[in-house]
Design a protein around this motif. Structure first.
Motif, PDB file in Angstrom:
ATOM      1  N   HIS A 220       0.827  -1.207   0.000  1.00 40.99           N
ATOM      2  CA  HIS A 220       0.000   0.000   0.000  1.00 40.99           C
ATOM      3  C   HIS A 220       0.866   1.263   0.000  1.00 40.99           C
ATOM      4  O   HIS A 220       1.828   1.358   0.756  1.00 40.99           O
ATOM      5  N   GLY A 223      -1.890   7.681  -2.066  1.00 38.33           N
ATOM      6  CA  GLY A 223      -2.171   8.266  -3.371  1.00 38.33           C
ATOM      7  C   GLY A 223      -1.684   7.391  -4.507  1.00 38.33           C
ATOM      8  O   GLY A 223      -1.500   6.175  -4.354  1.00 38.33           O
ATOM      9  N   GLU A 224      -1.440   8.021  -5.635  1.00 37.09           N
ATOM     10  CA  GLU A 224      -1.036   7.273  -6.818  1.00 37.09           C
ATOM     11  C   GLU A 224       0.449   6.922  -6.828  1.00 37.09           C
ATOM     12  O   GLU A 224       0.905   6.141  -7.667  1.00 37.09           O
ATOM     13  N   GLY A 225       1.199   7.536  -5.929  1.00 34.38           N
ATOM     14  CA  GLY A 225       2.631   7.239  -5.875  1.00 34.38           C
ATOM     15  C   GLY A 225       3.464   8.052  -6.828  1.00 34.38           C
ATOM     16  O   GLY A 225       4.643   7.750  -7.059  1.00 34.38           O
ATOM     17  N   ASN A 226       2.862   9.105  -7.387  1.00 34.81           N
ATOM     18  CA  ASN A 226       3.607   9.962  -8.305  1.00 34.81           C
ATOM     19  C   ASN A 226       4.298  11.128  -7.600  1.00 34.81           C
ATOM     20  O   ASN A 226       4.923  11.962  -8.255  1.00 34.81           O
ATOM     21  N   GLN A 227       4.164  11.184  -6.273  1.00 40.04           N
ATOM     22  CA  GLN A 227       4.794  12.260  -5.517  1.00 40.04           C
ATOM     23  C   GLN A 227       6.314  12.201  -5.708  1.00 40.04           C
ATOM     24  O   GLN A 227       6.919  11.137  -5.625  1.00 40.04           O
ATOM     25  N   SER A 264      10.291   9.226  -7.379  1.00 37.59           N
ATOM     26  CA  SER A 264       8.863   9.138  -7.099  1.00 37.59           C
ATOM     27  C   SER A 264       8.620   8.074  -6.034  1.00 37.59           C
ATOM     28  O   SER A 264       9.464   7.197  -5.799  1.00 37.59           O
ATOM     29  N   ARG A 266       6.512   5.686  -6.212  1.00 32.94           N
ATOM     30  CA  ARG A 266       6.457   4.383  -6.897  1.00 32.94           C
ATOM     31  C   ARG A 266       7.868   3.824  -7.135  1.00 32.94           C
ATOM     32  O   ARG A 266       8.119   2.626  -6.941  1.00 32.94           O
ATOM     33  N   SER A 286      -3.226   1.837  -4.038  1.00 31.39           N
ATOM     34  CA  SER A 286      -3.238   3.241  -3.626  1.00 31.39           C
ATOM     35  C   SER A 286      -4.257   3.474  -2.515  1.00 31.39           C
ATOM     36  O   SER A 286      -5.447   3.207  -2.693  1.00 31.39           O
ATOM     37  N   GLU A 288      -6.065   6.366   0.094  1.00 28.39           N
ATOM     38  CA  GLU A 288      -6.445   7.766  -0.047  1.00 28.39           C
ATOM     39  C   GLU A 288      -5.338   8.670   0.481  1.00 28.39           C
ATOM     40  O   GLU A 288      -4.798   8.450   1.567  1.00 28.39           O
ATOM     41  N   ALA A 289      -4.986   9.678  -0.299  1.00 25.22           N
ATOM     42  CA  ALA A 289      -3.884  10.570   0.077  1.00 25.22           C
ATOM     43  C   ALA A 289      -4.335  11.566   1.129  1.00 25.22           C
ATOM     44  O   ALA A 289      -5.524  11.871   1.260  1.00 25.22           O
ATOM     45  N   GLN A 295       2.654  17.175  -3.914  1.00 25.65           N
ATOM     46  CA  GLN A 295       2.958  16.271  -5.014  1.00 25.65           C
ATOM     47  C   GLN A 295       4.402  16.381  -5.508  1.00 25.65           C
ATOM     48  O   GLN A 295       4.985  15.394  -5.944  1.00 25.65           O
TER      49      GLN A 295
END
Length: 336
Positions: A220, A223-227, A264, A266, A286, A288-289, A295
């Protein structure tokens, strides 16, 4: 003198100062982790005082015999901390900073104190919409939305105001995403469920490591892991802090201290997974962020290199080779 000397970053700073031959006074009230032991506790050049940085009389007495003050004491935590303690972060940290400045002004006027080196944060750039963030941007962009980021910006105003009125010299340092060992489960933690693992209010690297070590699969992430983050080794950060403290070129100036390498979440998860699980297939889920999960946090580190000749050079791979065994042992011992 180092306030917050028993903390995560403070431990690296004290170690670096002692390595360079300084005599160090450390002060901490153990409010975050409770009593902790450090490798240098019995070092002949280290003197520890269990006390509160809000005690102006005590701070003034200790600072009067010190040449430099690294002001690191603060309530600090990971992303969930910003939400759980939004008011305390603002109110307590303002009280700490005001008391430290009161004591430093007195020690500068009546004692040996030459300068204060303040620890700010990359979160002062929280509201930026252009990258990389360079020194000076914090005065041009909208103020941070989180109370933590706003208070760290206030630290910088304290530094400059104490110079404007009392001629107390300063250097401001903005660390970016410090990674290292020694970060534990804080007292008063609010546990956050992330899949089948409950997280403490720590940071993404130890949290991801502990999830993998505890066998979480799928893994887990927030968020989307693009941070985008710039993960900076604690030892590098400590060296940068001491350079900022000691070098005349840092007088009344501010510096971003960080690695220049972007990663990132990810990518981070992938590297950690491979180091622990090898070729086992990785599946990410993902969660919830959080509201204040910025970001992109990308520093311009040109100034530190050009003015101080300093760079953070430790790779993420090398950091993880130190952090993963430490977290693995902490999980086995029940500390994480």
């Amino acid at each position: 003198m180092v306030s917050g000397s028993a903390g995560f970053i403070g431990g690296y700073v004290v170690e670096e100062l002692l390595r360079r031959g300084y005599s160090v006074v450390g002060i901490d009230n153990y409010s975050k982790y409770g009593p902790v032991t450090k490798s240098y506790d019995n070092h002949p050049d280290y003197h520890f005082v269990e006390g509160d940085a809000r005690d102006v009389e005590l701070m003034t007495k200790l600072l009067s015999d010190c040449d430099h003050f690294i002001a690191g004491a603060a309530l600090i935590g990971g992303i969930s901390y910003f939400h759980a303690y939004a008011y305390d972060l603002l109110a307590t940290n303002e009280r700490i900073m005001a008391s430290q400045c009161d004591a430093a002004i007195a020690a500068h006027q009546n004692g040996k104190l030459q300068k204060v080196t303040y620890l700010s944060s990359s979160m002062v750039f929280e509201s930026t919409e252009h990258w990389p963030s360079k020194e000076g941007d914090e005065r041009k962009i909208p103020p941070p939305l989180s109370s933590y980021g706003f208070q760290k910006l206030a630290v910088e105003y304290f530094a400059k105001a104490a110079w404007d009125q009392y001629k107390l010299p300063y250097t401001i340092i903005r660390p970016f995403n410090c990674v290292g060992i020694g970060e534990g489960r804080a007292l008063g933690d609010v546990e956050i469920a992330s899949g089948n693992v409950k997280l403490a209010m720590s940071h993404v690297v130890p949290d991801l490591v502990q999830k993998v070590v505890k066998g979480q699969d799928p893994l887990h992430i927030l968020g989307e892991g693009n941070q985008i983050r710039h993960y900076t080794y604690g030892g590098d950060l400590a060296k940068g802090i001491v350079e900022c403290m000691a070098q005349p070129a840092a007088f009344n100036d501010d510096f971003n201290i960080s690695t220049p390498v972007s990663t990132s979440v990810r990518e981070l998860a992938e590297v950690i997974w491979r180091k622990i699980k090898g070729d086992a297939p990785l599946t990410l889920v993902s969660d919830e962020a959080f509201e204040y999960d910025v970001q992109r946090r990308v520093p311009d580190v040109t100034k530190a290199k050009e003015v101080l000749g300093f760079e953070c050079t430790t790779s993420l791979d090398t950091m993880l080779d130190e952090v993963i065994p430490w977290v693995t042992e902490a999980v086995a011992d029940g500390r994480l």
